[in-house]
Every structure is written in structure tokens, then in C-alpha cells.
Design a protein around this motif. Structure first.
Motif, PDB file in Angstrom:
ATOM      1  N   TRP A 122      26.601 -20.678   0.070  1.00  0.00           N
ATOM      2  CA  TRP A 122      26.274 -21.014  -1.543  1.00  0.00           C
ATOM      3  C   TRP A 122      26.523 -22.221  -1.771  1.00  0.00           C
ATOM      4  O   TRP A 122      25.531 -23.015  -2.322  1.00  0.00           O
ATOM      5  CB  TRP A 122      26.962 -19.841  -2.471  1.00  0.00           C
ATOM      6  CG  TRP A 122      26.638 -20.353  -3.965  1.00  0.00           C
ATOM      7  CD1 TRP A 122      27.492 -20.703  -4.847  1.00  0.00           C
ATOM      8  CD2 TRP A 122      25.283 -19.956  -4.364  1.00  0.00           C
ATOM      9  NE1 TRP A 122      26.736 -20.799  -6.037  1.00  0.00           N
ATOM     10  CE2 TRP A 122      25.719 -20.515  -5.793  1.00  0.00           C
ATOM     11  CE3 TRP A 122      24.158 -19.702  -4.225  1.00  0.00           C
ATOM     12  CZ2 TRP A 122      24.649 -20.463  -6.795  1.00  0.00           C
ATOM     13  CZ3 TRP A 122      23.163 -19.814  -5.016  1.00  0.00           C
ATOM     14  CH2 TRP A 122      23.089 -20.200  -6.341  1.00  0.00           C
ATOM     15  N   HIS A 123      27.455 -22.801  -1.634  1.00  0.00           N
ATOM     16  CA  HIS A 123      27.810 -24.439  -1.948  1.00  0.00           C
ATOM     17  C   HIS A 123      26.992 -25.393  -1.174  1.00  0.00           C
ATOM     18  O   HIS A 123      26.580 -26.239  -1.604  1.00  0.00           O
ATOM     19  CB  HIS A 123      29.237 -24.495  -1.813  1.00  0.00           C
ATOM     20  CG  HIS A 123      30.111 -24.136  -3.179  1.00  0.00           C
ATOM     21  ND1 HIS A 123      29.920 -24.191  -4.231  1.00  0.00           N
ATOM     22  CD2 HIS A 123      31.134 -22.844  -3.000  1.00  0.00           C
ATOM     23  CE1 HIS A 123      30.876 -23.477  -4.901  1.00  0.00           C
ATOM     24  NE2 HIS A 123      31.429 -22.706  -4.326  1.00  0.00           N
ATOM     25  N   ASN A 124      26.743 -25.065   0.115  1.00  0.00           N
ATOM     26  CA  ASN A 124      26.062 -25.552   0.783  1.00  0.00           C
ATOM     27  C   ASN A 124      24.685 -25.808   0.582  1.00  0.00           C
ATOM     28  O   ASN A 124      23.720 -26.650   0.705  1.00  0.00           O
ATOM     29  CB  ASN A 124      26.118 -25.414   2.659  1.00  0.00           C
ATOM     30  CG  ASN A 124      27.552 -25.657   3.123  1.00  0.00           C
ATOM     31  OD1 ASN A 124      28.422 -26.407   2.492  1.00  0.00           O
ATOM     32  ND2 ASN A 124      27.745 -25.126   3.956  1.00  0.00           N
ATOM     33  N   LEU A 125      24.166 -24.655   0.272  1.00  0.00           N
ATOM     34  CA  LEU A 125      22.856 -24.404  -0.271  1.00  0.00           C
ATOM     35  C   LEU A 125      22.557 -25.247  -1.587  1.00  0.00           C
ATOM     36  O   LEU A 125      21.447 -26.063  -1.657  1.00  0.00           O
ATOM     37  CB  LEU A 125      22.393 -22.950  -0.600  1.00  0.00           C
ATOM     38  CG  LEU A 125      21.084 -22.565  -1.234  1.00  0.00           C
ATOM     39  CD1 LEU A 125      20.054 -23.217  -0.352  1.00  0.00           C
ATOM     40  CD2 LEU A 125      21.033 -21.422  -1.746  1.00  0.00           C
ATOM     41  N   LEU A 126      23.520 -25.139  -2.459  1.00  0.00           N
ATOM     42  CA  LEU A 126      23.302 -25.846  -3.522  1.00  0.00           C
ATOM     43  C   LEU A 126      23.260 -27.451  -3.317  1.00  0.00           C
ATOM     44  O   LEU A 126      22.263 -28.141  -4.129  1.00  0.00           O
ATOM     45  CB  LEU A 126      24.443 -25.556  -4.724  1.00  0.00           C
ATOM     46  CG  LEU A 126      24.361 -24.312  -5.277  1.00  0.00           C
ATOM     47  CD1 LEU A 126      25.606 -24.064  -6.264  1.00  0.00           C
ATOM     48  CD2 LEU A 126      23.061 -24.044  -5.857  1.00  0.00           C
ATOM     49  N   ALA A 127      24.205 -27.832  -2.402  1.00  0.00           N
ATOM     50  CA  ALA A 127      24.005 -29.386  -2.274  1.00  0.00           C
ATOM     51  C   ALA A 127      22.934 -29.820  -1.729  1.00  0.00           C
ATOM     52  O   ALA A 127      22.193 -30.971  -1.888  1.00  0.00           O
ATOM     53  CB  ALA A 127      25.252 -29.433  -1.430  1.00  0.00           C
TER      54      ALA A 127
ATOM     55  N   ILE B 187      28.249 -14.205  -2.901  1.00  0.00           N
ATOM     56  CA  ILE B 187      27.166 -14.694  -3.988  1.00  0.00           C
ATOM     57  C   ILE B 187      25.973 -14.043  -3.568  1.00  0.00           C
ATOM     58  O   ILE B 187      25.362 -13.998  -2.422  1.00  0.00           O
ATOM     59  CB  ILE B 187      27.045 -16.170  -4.053  1.00  0.00           C
ATOM     60  CG1 ILE B 187      28.425 -16.726  -4.381  1.00  0.00           C
ATOM     61  CG2 ILE B 187      26.071 -16.651  -5.130  1.00  0.00           C
ATOM     62  CD1 ILE B 187      29.098 -16.499  -5.600  1.00  0.00           C
ATOM     63  N   ALA B 188      25.390 -13.365  -4.523  1.00  0.00           N
ATOM     64  CA  ALA B 188      23.842 -12.763  -4.233  1.00  0.00           C
ATOM     65  C   ALA B 188      22.885 -13.310  -4.963  1.00  0.00           C
ATOM     66  O   ALA B 188      23.137 -13.812  -6.232  1.00  0.00           O
ATOM     67  CB  ALA B 188      24.086 -11.131  -4.633  1.00  0.00           C
ATOM     68  N   LEU B 189      21.507 -13.249  -4.118  1.00  0.00           N
ATOM     69  CA  LEU B 189      20.424 -14.056  -4.930  1.00  0.00           C
ATOM     70  C   LEU B 189      19.224 -12.974  -4.837  1.00  0.00           C
ATOM     71  O   LEU B 189      19.333 -12.026  -3.909  1.00  0.00           O
ATOM     72  CB  LEU B 189      19.900 -15.213  -4.205  1.00  0.00           C
ATOM     73  CG  LEU B 189      21.040 -16.306  -3.908  1.00  0.00           C
ATOM     74  CD1 LEU B 189      20.334 -17.413  -3.089  1.00  0.00           C
ATOM     75  CD2 LEU B 189      21.239 -16.906  -5.419  1.00  0.00           C
TER      76      LEU B 189
END
Length: 64
Positions: free
Chosen positions: A54-59, A34-36
Motif C-alpha cells: 500500500w505504501h509503495n503504491l502511494l509513493a 489494506i483493501a481497495l
């Protein structure tokens, strides 16, 4: 998010970005990452993240 191995990823703007101030984050699937990036600097640096990161960041962002 669909991840496609492409030299030209399809960037999407965050729905929480403020188009009035220009403070926007864009995200794209690139290969299996996933790129930001900052939408104000489309040719600038890209932050690649493993899907787990990515999922940890969103959480963490959702938790405040």
C-alpha cells in the motif's frame, strides 16, 4: 489508517476521486491488510494489499 478486524469495514473515498464522474476508489483497513474497491461496484472484487505494498503504491502514484 486504523485497521479493524470487522466483517463490515468502514470504506473511505479517496479525496482525489471525482464524484461528478463516478470514478471513485475506496479504501478500508481489514484486519492487518489494506483493501481497495471501486465505489461503483461495492459488492464487486476487493484488492487486498499488505501495508508495505500500500505504501509503495502511494509513493509511486505521488511520483507520477
Amino acid at each position: 489508517m486504523k485497521r479493524v478486524a470487522s466483517p463490515h469495514p468502514q470504506w473511505r473515498k479517496s479525496t482525489h476521486s471525482n464524484s461528478m464522474s463516478g470514478d471513485c476508489v475506496e479504501v478500508a483497513g481489514v484486519g492487518d491488510m489494506i483493501a481497495l474497491r471501486d465505489s461503483k461496484a461495492p459488492n464487486g472484487p476487493i484488492l487486498p494489499l499488505h501495508p508495505t505494498a500500500w505504501h509503495n503504491l502511494l509513493a509511486r502514484l505521488k511520483d507520477g
